[in-house]
Design an enzyme around this catalytic site. Structure first.
Site: not given
Ligand code: 7PM
Length: 276
Positions: A258, A223
């Site tokens: 995750r 992130k």
């Molecule tokens: C672009 C920006 C693509 C952000 C993907 C993302 C989480 C999640 C996501 C989290 C839970 C990523 C995010 N983030 N589900 N889904 N917790 N429970 O970085 O932090 O994967 S999407």
């Protein structure tokens, strides 16, 4: 026993569960067509299983910060084939990263084992689906909508507000579905309507979330906050920083991390637990 079942039964774990993020991006569907997507997904999941993943998280990208809304039909077209392919490759439990009740229901019918909802089951009909199938859920906090949440996130006290929101939602979910405490996972939602200082405050006080008694899931993999802490590292330079954060979260009591980089994370957790 498998770690997923162990966590749901409240048993002590040898290490935190690793939830591997499976790429189901629109790109992999458009360029090269369906076969490229299918083979890439199959290869990726086989690699995650070999690396020691405990859960496979499949998302159709409707919930990403800054992402344009995706229709139910489009999300189903991405998620359902992926679930079928993953199930042909492994028995690992599949979580589906969605906020849409229609997608939740179809995914559970297709064999998904749990729901991962960045909207904490607040969409009309979402609670009813979980009530019907009685599957474990991850409830995440976010401030604002995917389109606007990073524009100006503000909190009086970020830890208190996020914790109060998650406890309230957990209470509602428990009352409506009868799910056990171990089947309701809480997630502070790193990067979802949070500046670096908010993310740091939340990470510094993970204890406050562990103390609730609900399993804590932490997702910081690759992130922006990792990039910021590394002086502006691009996404492909965030692996070690992400592993460090996942390991620290586990040491602070997170039950689930995750991550994109399953092998690197599992190795770090395994060595740390053996030397602890
Ligand atoms: C672009 C920006 C693509 C952000 C993907 C993302 C989480 C999640 C996501 C989290 C839970 C990523 C995010 N983030 N589900 N889904 N917790 N429970 O970085 O932090 O994967 S999407």
């Amino acid at each position: 026993m498998k770690r997923f079942q162990a966590l749901l039964q409240g048993k002590t774990l040898d290490r935190a569960l690793v939830m591997g993020i499976l790429n189901v991006t629109p790109d992999s569907f458009s360029d090269g067509g369906r076969w490229v997507a299918e083979s890439a997904i199959r290869r990726h999941v086989v690699e995650m299983v070999a690396a020691g993943a405990d859960i496979v998280d499949i998302g159709g990208e409707s919930t990403r910060p800054g992402a344009a809304p995706v229709s139910v039909e489009e999300e189903l077209e991405r998620v359902l084939p992926a679930i079928a392919w993953v199930r042909e490759e492994t028995d690992l439990p599949i979580s589906v990263d969605t906020s849409k009740p229609e997608v939740m229901q179809a995914a559970l019918e297709a064999g998904a084992a749990m729901i991962n909802d960045v909207n904490a089951l607040q969409a009309p009909g979402a609670l009813e689906v979980v009530q019907h199938y009685r599957v474990p859920v991850c409830l995440m906090h976010r401030q604002g909508t995917p389109q606007t949440m990073q524009l100006n996130p503000t909190y009086e006290n970020v830890v208190d507000e996020v914790k109060a929101f998650l406890l309230k939602r957990a209470q509602v979910v428990r009352a409506e579905t009868g799910l056990d405490t171990n089947a309701i996972w809480l997630d502070p939602g790193f990067g979802f309507g949070k500046h670096l200082e908010h993310n740091q405050a939340l990470f510094g006080e993970l204890d406050a979330f562990v103390e609730t008694g609900y399993p804590l899931l932490v997702g910081v993999s690759r992130k922006r906050m990792i990039g910021e802490l590394l002086g502006g590292a691009p996404v492909d330079q965030r692996v070690c920083g992400s592993v460090a954060a996942a390991l620290l979260a586990a040491l602070k009591g997170a039950s689930v991390v995750r991550v994109h980089d399953v092998k690197e994370t599992v190795d770090a957790l395994t060595v740390a637990m053996a030397l602890l």
